[in-house]
Design an enzyme around this catalytic site. Sequence first.
Site, PDB file in Angstrom:
ATOM      1  N   ASP A   1       0.851  -1.193   0.000  1.00 48.76           N
ATOM      2  CA  ASP A   1       0.000   0.000   0.000  1.00 48.76           C
ATOM      3  C   ASP A   1       0.883   1.238   0.000  1.00 48.76           C
ATOM      4  OD1 ASP A   1      -1.800   2.002   0.500  1.00 48.76           O
ATOM      5  OD2 ASP A   1      -2.376   1.298   2.506  1.00 48.76           O
TER       6      ASP A   1
ATOM      7  N   ASN B   1      -0.006   4.467  -0.800  1.00 48.38           N
ATOM      8  CA  ASN B   1      -0.571   5.767  -0.388  1.00 48.38           C
ATOM      9  C   ASN B   1      -1.313   5.706   0.947  1.00 48.38           C
ATOM     10  OD1 ASN B   1      -2.833   4.370  -1.072  1.00 48.38           O
ATOM     11  ND2 ASN B   1      -3.661   5.890  -2.509  1.00 48.38           N
TER      12      ASN B   1
ATOM     13  N   ASP C   1      -3.928   3.994   2.058  1.00 47.49           N
ATOM     14  CA  ASP C   1      -5.396   3.972   2.162  1.00 47.49           C
ATOM     15  C   ASP C   1      -5.934   2.576   2.499  1.00 47.49           C
ATOM     16  OD1 ASP C   1      -4.957   2.601  -0.167  1.00 47.49           O
ATOM     17  OD2 ASP C   1      -6.328   3.797  -1.401  1.00 47.49           O
TER      18      ASP C   1
ATOM     19  N   ASP D   1      -1.366  -0.945  -4.143  1.00 52.78           N
ATOM     20  CA  ASP D   1      -1.420  -0.090  -5.335  1.00 52.78           C
ATOM     21  C   ASP D   1      -0.073  -0.117  -6.075  1.00 52.78           C
ATOM     22  OD1 ASP D   1       0.248   1.577  -3.759  1.00 52.78           O
ATOM     23  OD2 ASP D   1      -1.525   2.516  -2.874  1.00 52.78           O
TER      24      ASP D   1
ATOM     25  N   ASP E   1      -7.391 -16.079 -17.820  1.00 53.28           N
ATOM     26  CA  ASP E   1      -8.328 -16.483 -16.778  1.00 53.28           C
ATOM     27  C   ASP E   1      -9.400 -17.424 -17.334  1.00 53.28           C
ATOM     28  OD1 ASP E   1      -9.448 -15.970 -14.027  1.00 53.28           O
ATOM     29  OD2 ASP E   1     -11.166 -15.329 -15.223  1.00 53.28           O
TER      30      ASP E   1
ATOM     31  N   GLU F   1      -5.007 -20.582 -17.355  1.00 53.35           N
ATOM     32  CA  GLU F   1      -5.537 -21.052 -16.073  1.00 53.35           C
ATOM     33  C   GLU F   1      -6.370 -22.294 -16.365  1.00 53.35           C
ATOM     34  OE1 GLU F   1      -8.407 -20.553 -12.354  1.00 53.35           O
ATOM     35  OE2 GLU F   1      -8.877 -19.462 -14.176  1.00 53.35           O
TER      36      GLU F   1
HETATM   37  C1  NOJ Z   1     -10.412 -17.644 -11.969  1.00 48.38           C
HETATM   38  C2  NOJ Z   1      -9.811 -16.620 -11.063  1.00 48.38           C
HETATM   39  O1  NOJ Z   1      -8.552 -17.057 -10.646  1.00 48.38           O
HETATM   40  C3  NOJ Z   1     -10.770 -16.412  -9.931  1.00 48.38           C
HETATM   41  O2  NOJ Z   1     -10.232 -15.647  -8.890  1.00 48.38           O
HETATM   42  C4  NOJ Z   1     -12.014 -15.770 -10.495  1.00 48.38           C
HETATM   43  O3  NOJ Z   1     -12.980 -15.663  -9.476  1.00 48.38           O
HETATM   44  C5  NOJ Z   1     -12.590 -16.599 -11.650  1.00 48.38           C
HETATM   45  N1  NOJ Z   1     -11.602 -17.087 -12.553  1.00 48.38           N
HETATM   46  C6  NOJ Z   1     -13.544 -15.765 -12.454  1.00 48.38           C
HETATM   47  O4  NOJ Z   1     -12.853 -14.792 -13.180  1.00 48.38           O
END
Ligand code: NOJ
Length: 570
Positions: free
Chosen positions: A22, A24, A26, A30, A200, A278
């Site tokens: 962090d 700044n 808050d 960041d 993702d 992923e």
């Molecule tokens: C996989 C991500 O790693 C996870 O954190 C997320 O909730 C889901 N995909 C949806 O994007």
Amino acid sequence: MTQLKWWQKAVFYQIYPRSFADGNGDGIGDFPGMIERLDYLQDLGIDAVWLSPHYASPQVDCGYDVSDYTDVAPEYGTLADFQRFLDGAHQRGMRVILDWVLNHTSDQHPWFIESRSSRDNPRRDWYVWRDGKDGGPPNNWVSPFGGPAWEFDPVTGQYYYHFFFKEQPDLNWRNPQVKQAMFDAVRLWLDRGVDGFRLDAVGTIFEDPALTDHDVRLSQLELYCAGQKARSEQEKKGVRKQMKMLYKQQVERPKVHELMRELRAVVDEYPDCVLVGENEHIAYYGDGSDELHLVFNFPLMRTDRLTPEWVRANQEERLASLPAPAWPCNTLGNHDASRAYSHFGDGQNDAAIARLSLALMLTLRGTPFLYNGEEIGMTDYLLQDVRQFRDNLGVWFYQLETESLGTPPQEAAQRAARLGRDKTRTPMQWSDAPNAGFSPAGVQMWLPVNPNYAQGVNVASQVADRDSLLSFYRRLLHARRQAPALIVGDYMPLHEDAQDYLAFLRRLDGGKTCLVVLNMSDRAHTLRFDLQADLARLIFSSQARESEWHDVRRLRIAPFEVYIAELKRE
Ligand code: NOJ
């Protein structure tokens, strides 16, 4: 070695921006904070960063609900801050890859706001809209994030599809304009200089266009209960299998591979970029050169104990199934899973197991991914109070427990904290100052910090301690760089019946070969290896060893020892 790409040699480190540093004050991580910690990362000895989503987002799913793919979340800083971070990493010889959330956007993304505004809006078809059936949703599909995968939108009288939260509508990738817009955004970040993407939830991008119902007889709630009751690995496996069947029509459609090839072509317009999926399916490597560069070996994580037997079986299967040029990729933790220290520890030898786990990552064949905080042994932190939950998945589990199962609130909160993901996402513990040095004293952080920062689980205390886990990470990360066989050598298991220890060679044609012994037990062993050389020179040991050269026909290994040596060349 020289022919290898940077991402084959690199050790990646995942930064979860909200919880890393962090700058700044808050209470939220960041870019200014990350910039301040670049020297720390360089000194640690990692080569590349995977940055979890840093884009503008309403944060319903902690950034995995993007409302603008081209900009930075204001609480993380500005585009200029991002650029300073990226340039700073590059100046220190580290690469940076971004998280690319491509299955869905936020429901606050302008594309979706337009799409839902009317049936004839030009962006209507950018998402998956369908009429309901028999007074309900179009079919029986559910979301792993809770309840039906369809949400009724009264404005236009249709349902939209969302694999994850209802605030994360799925993009319709069958529409060429969607593809174009997303590819443009990919190019934008590549033009800004990033080195690739972690993709993702790639398995969820396409679903069955015929909307075929799933045919699992148990409901999502019943399967959840079965999962709660499952104790043995066998039972857990059984429930996972049924869960998989529940989403069968919604994931892993063959069309996704066509898209991966197109995305690969986009990324290949830029020199030397990497795509990491992923996903665990080998199919995402394509022919080994035309889809993703790396696909996670998630099956390795799917156990509570990393026994020698488990690792050997995993490697045997995984390495044999890769297409020729494909490169493996291993990890033991991320922002969705339990922290490795908690997950694989046995409650008695956790510190030793954490060292062995890292050694495993850094000596197996393939690119390792580490998760921020594991280097100081951060553990799962279970929040007691539901009002502190920030992961809406945890909130859903709590609701399920209290509303559908009648579990008393306190017990429900405990279960939900275990199943939710906040436990892994608490702020990085930088020192033993108040708030773990993450934010100034008195500031309320976005998630509470794990109080064990005051018991030595923090960077400042461990930097100063030669025997700390952090020092171990540093030493081993630096040692790996000095031993090319650990990076490029092939994997050859030794003593394949050994229950207590894992032994293998990383062999390099015409180069040096490494012998790796990871003693996963509290027993000492004297081992005999009949190899091409009898002598080995120590590269790394977790124990103080007196001599540099060892006879591998009579090698004494201490309890929980990590032993890595280079065989003498004949
Ligand atoms: C996989 C991500 O790693 C996870 O954190 C997320 O909730 C889901 N995909 C949806 O994007």
